[in-house]
Design a protein around this motif. Structure first.
Motif, PDB file in Angstrom:
ATOM      1  N   PRO A   1       0.830  -1.208   0.000  1.00 45.71           N
ATOM      2  CA  PRO A   1       0.000   0.000   0.000  1.00 45.71           C
ATOM      3  C   PRO A   1       0.871   1.268   0.000  1.00 45.71           C
ATOM      4  CG  PRO A   1       0.032  -0.951   2.192  1.00 45.71           C
ATOM      5  CD  PRO A   1       0.782  -1.908   1.293  1.00 45.71           C
TER       6      PRO A   1
ATOM      7  N   SER B   1      -0.676   5.117   0.375  1.00 43.16           N
ATOM      8  CA  SER B   1      -1.169   5.502   1.702  1.00 43.16           C
ATOM      9  C   SER B   1      -0.040   5.535   2.724  1.00 43.16           C
ATOM     10  CB  SER B   1      -2.285   4.565   2.160  1.00 43.16           C
ATOM     11  OG  SER B   1      -1.822   3.240   2.258  1.00 43.16           O
TER      12      SER B   1
ATOM     13  N   TYR C   1       4.871  -2.191   7.964  1.00 41.17           N
ATOM     14  CA  TYR C   1       4.043  -1.039   7.552  1.00 41.17           C
ATOM     15  C   TYR C   1       4.298   0.158   8.464  1.00 41.17           C
ATOM     16  CZ  TYR C   1       1.162  -4.288   4.756  1.00 41.17           C
ATOM     17  OH  TYR C   1       0.707  -5.209   3.854  1.00 41.17           O
TER      18      TYR C   1
END
Length: 154
Positions: free
Chosen positions: A34, A37, A118
């Motif tokens: 991702p 984002s 992340y």
């Protein structure tokens, strides 16, 4: 074209690499990550692109100009396979070859659990998305220093 620069390194990436300081982190991620984002929360605040390029090839380009940190134990990290932390997929084995070649020494990856990866990526200086289609083509690198030959070594 510029002499002695990998042609994959576009102006945005070169600017980010030059702006980074010792200890700043850079993420190279696969096409499934991702990136947009996560990159919005990074220091740079926007996603950089090396579309159509594998993660190992992107690593070769970036590490052709960016030294890894020699003051820490683990300047290179990889996203670990969910439920299989000891598994090293082909993309990560290929990336390891590029890292070792760029540094001229063994620099083993340390693994980072997916969700911890992340979180770490959100705190990185920048995120570079590749066209890597294989899973787990995601890496974190810590920038080192280049000292002048006559500078004191610490």
């Amino acid at each position: 074209m510029l002499k002695n620069l990998d042609p994959l390194l576009n102006a945005d990436i070169l600017h980010a690499l030059r702006s980074m300081g010792h200890g700043d982190e850079l993420v190279i991620c696969d096409a499934n990550f991702p990136g947009s984002s996560v990159a919005r929360e990074s220091v740079l605040g926007e996603l950089l692109h090396l579309d159509g390029v594998s993660a190992p090839r992107a690593i070769r380009a970036v590490l052709s100009v960016m030294p890894l940190d020699t003051f820490i134990d683990h300047p290179a990290s990889r996203m670990e396979v969910v439920g299989e932390p000891q598994t090293i997929p082909a993309v990560q084995r290929e990336a390891q070859i590029e890292v070792n070649a760029a540094e001229g020494r063994e620099v083993p990856f340390v693994s980072i659990e997916r969700f911890a990866f992340y979180e770490r990526a959100r705190k990185a200086y920048c995120v570079i998305s590749t066209g890597e289609e294989r899973g787990y083509g995601c890496f974190v690198f810590t920038k080192g220093v280049l000292l002048a030959p006559d500078a004191p070594q610490s």
